[in-house]
Design an enzyme around this catalytic site. Structure first.
Site, short mmCIF file in Angstrom:
data_model
loop_
_atom_site.label_atom_id
_atom_site.label_comp_id
_atom_site.label_asym_id
_atom_site.label_seq_id
_atom_site.Cartn_x
_atom_site.Cartn_y
_atom_site.Cartn_z
N ASP A 94 10.22 -7.05 -7.25
CA ASP A 94 11.61 -6.80 -7.65
C ASP A 94 12.41 -6.17 -6.51
O ASP A 94 11.90 -5.29 -5.80
CB ASP A 94 11.61 -5.85 -8.86
CG ASP A 94 13.00 -5.63 -9.43
OD1 ASP A 94 13.58 -6.61 -9.91
OD2 ASP A 94 13.50 -4.50 -9.36
N GLU A 150 -7.24 -10.20 0.51
CA GLU A 150 -8.62 -9.75 0.19
C GLU A 150 -9.11 -10.34 -1.12
O GLU A 150 -10.29 -10.49 -1.34
CB GLU A 150 -8.64 -8.22 0.01
CG GLU A 150 -8.72 -7.41 1.25
CD GLU A 150 -8.58 -5.92 0.87
OE1 GLU A 150 -9.11 -5.50 -0.18
OE2 GLU A 150 -7.89 -5.22 1.63
C1 GLC Z 1 16.22 -7.26 -10.41
C2 GLC Z 1 15.91 -7.74 -11.80
C3 GLC Z 1 16.97 -7.23 -12.72
C4 GLC Z 1 16.95 -5.71 -12.68
C5 GLC Z 1 17.10 -5.21 -11.25
C6 GLC Z 1 16.77 -3.75 -11.15
O1 GLC Z 1 17.40 -7.78 -9.93
O2 GLC Z 1 15.82 -9.14 -11.82
O3 GLC Z 1 16.80 -7.69 -14.04
O4 GLC Z 1 18.00 -5.21 -13.47
O5 GLC Z 1 16.24 -5.86 -10.37
O6 GLC Z 1 15.40 -3.54 -11.28
#
Ligand code: GLC
Length: 519
Positions: free
Chosen positions: A191, A222
């Site tokens: 993310d 690994e």
């Molecule tokens: C990314 C995710 C989104 C979230 C953001 C903060 O963009 O796809 O849904 O709100 O990160 O974690």
């Protein structure tokens, strides 16, 4: 499946809260997901990617992670997660989970410690004065704690940013990766992958972030075994292709989402430009491109493509602008066959295969996305693409809560979705679901990793040939065009008299040129 399965994989995105509810409490969960593995196998996908499933106060749909080594009780237990991973593998489906390294949750043990003791604040971004940055969700990016210091949160105040200058943060996430690799996951979706490393005046795409992914790649490597390589997939939104490509160097992330394609309007010149740019960015570094039409953060394609402005724009600026559902549906079908024919990996966001529209008329009081509240309602937020799936039956909750009685889904489903249930669509040869199932099967045999050759075509038409001999033709022009010679394998709309109508894609094979292999 080969070790490098990820290079051409079709990956289905499961937004767990809205996929299937196994215990009838109105919220999707692992029990519901496990009960629908047969559906996913029949759909013909290679892997699932699950949005965060960790314990969370749900201030941002689970992207506020309180504990990276457990499962949110509303979704189930760690034992159920392990059972799910094993069952998915038995169905021939790989499992990718979300890891959220940029920020955690104010409910995490680390943040609670930091609140209680100013000496324990170095894992986050605490400062005596805020620096004026704004949150990506609107409002200031800094919140003050009772003793007067401020902490940084690029997203909601419940999502404090972690400090990647602190070696303990590195060790923690390396350990988290191992924790889940040891439990059998096949990869991670990373993310906000470009945001981790920060300086006092910049927070995006700083060079130091690449050291993080080099280390993570060593760990993933690994774990590679006869089941295949373990993968790292980046959520990297960057306007500069050269900077983007750095994340996909051979010792870093394996792939990244193609947000240029996702945002691209339904326009032949623009699509051609984005496809060419994507290939030019990826092929020299040996990384496979990905093709994405939707996810849990953006407007559903059938709604977007039915508008006058068909590009995706952040901030909900087009929310509620008129959309022609028939036109949108036709184009979404054509776009799906185009995306699935391109070389590399493809993503399907749950409900895309059912042609679900964006639910634009949710009552304000049910909206949960922090974007809505933090913009004072100016941005409707992302709830409209997160409404629970309709599985069967004639009225809400449309089988979302399983066969027995169940609580209303956490977001209300439109009555009109009776026509869009998986059950109704399985019985309909012309349905979106039937198209996705046919396309994903053919794709497995004939498409995936590789490259393409553009074919000469009329204005408004995109036509290319893949190594297998399959030719994909998308007609984005105003009039029907002749289909190329060969056997018609699949089309997104009715093809009569050898003519491909506007807003339609066809897959043709067996014409002049290299024959089809792999069947
Ligand atoms: C990314 C995710 C989104 C979230 C953001 C903060 O963009 O796809 O849904 O709100 O990160 O974690």
């Amino acid at each position: 499946m080969s070790r490098t399965w990820w290079r051409g994989a079709a990956i289905y995105q499961v937004y767990l809260r809205s996929f299937a509810d196994g215990n009838g409490d109105g919220c999707g969960d692992l029990a519901g997901l496990r009960s629908r593995l047969g559906y996913l196998k029949d759909l013909g996908i290679d892997a699932v990617w699950l949005n965060p499933w960790y314990p969370s106060p749900m201030a941002d749909g689970g992207y506020d992670v309180a504990d990276y080594r457990d499962i949110e009780p509303v979704f189930g237990t760690l034992a159920e997660a392990e059972a799910f991973i094993a069952e998915a593998h038995e169905h021939g489906i790989k499992v990718i989970i979300d890891v959220v390294p940029n920020h955690s949750s104010t409910a995490s043990a680390w943040f609670q410690e930091a609140l209680a003791d100013p000496r324990a604040r170095d894992r986050f971004w605490f400062r005596d004065e805020p620096n004026g940055w704004s949150s990506i969700f609107g409002g200031p990016a800094w919140t003050q704690v009772p003793d007067g210091q401020w902490y940084l949160h690029l997203f909601a105040p419940e999502q404090p940013d972690l400090n990647w200058d602190n070696p303990e943060v590195h060790r923690e996430f390396e350990d988290v990766l191992r924790f889940w690799f040891d439990r059998g996951v096949d990869g991670f979706r990373v993310d906000s992958a470009a945001l981790l490393v920060k300086s006092d005046d910049a927070y995006e795409d700083l060079d130091g972030v690449h050291d993080v992914y080099r280390r993570w790649r060593e760990i993933a490597d690994e774990y590679g075994d006869e089941r295949g390589e373990r993968v790292l997939i980046g959520e990297v939104w960057l306007p500069d292709q050269e900077r983007f490509a750095r994340y996909l160097r051979p010792d870093e992330l394996h792939t990244a989402f193609n947000f240029d394609f996702l945002s691209c309007p339904w326009d032949p010149a623009e699509l051609r430009r984005v496809i060419d740019l994507t290939l030019a960015t990826h092929l020299p570094i040996g990384a496979p491109p990905t093709w994405v039409l939707s996810n849990h953060d953006v407007t559903r394609p059938v709604t977007r493509y039915g508008r006058a402005d068909t590009g995706f724009q952040h901030g909900g600026r087009l929310h509620g602008s008129p959309s022609d559902p028939e036109l949108g549906r036709r184009r979404a079908r054509a776009a799906a066959l185009l995306a699935m024919a391109l070389p590399g990996g493809v993503y399907v966001y749950q409900g895309e295969e059912l042609g679900l529209p964006e639910v634009e008329d949710l009552p304000d009081e049910v909206r949960q996305d922090p974007m809505f509240a933090r913009s004072g309602g100016a941005n409707p937020g992302r709830d409209g693409c997160r409404v629970p799936l309709p599985w069967s039956g004639e009225e809400p909750p449309f089988g979302f809560g399983g066969p027995g009685p169940s609580a209303p889904p956490w977001l209300p489903q439109p009555e009109g979705w009776r026509k869009l249930t998986a059950q109704a669509q399985l019985a309909d040869l012309d349905s979106m679901l039937t198209l996705y199932r046919s396309a994903l099967r053919l794709r497995r045999d004939l498409l995936g990793d590789g490259t393409l050759t553009w074919l000469p075509s009329e204005a408004g038409v995109l036509a290319f040939r893949r190594e297998s001999g399959l030719v994909c033709v998308s007609n984005l022009g105003p009039v029907a065009v002749p289909l190329p010679p060969g056997e018609l394998l699949l089309a997104s709309g009715p093809v009569e008299g050898g003519a491909l109508p506007p807003d339609t894609t066809a897959w043709v094979t067996g014409g002049p040129g290299p024959g089809v292999s792999g069947r």
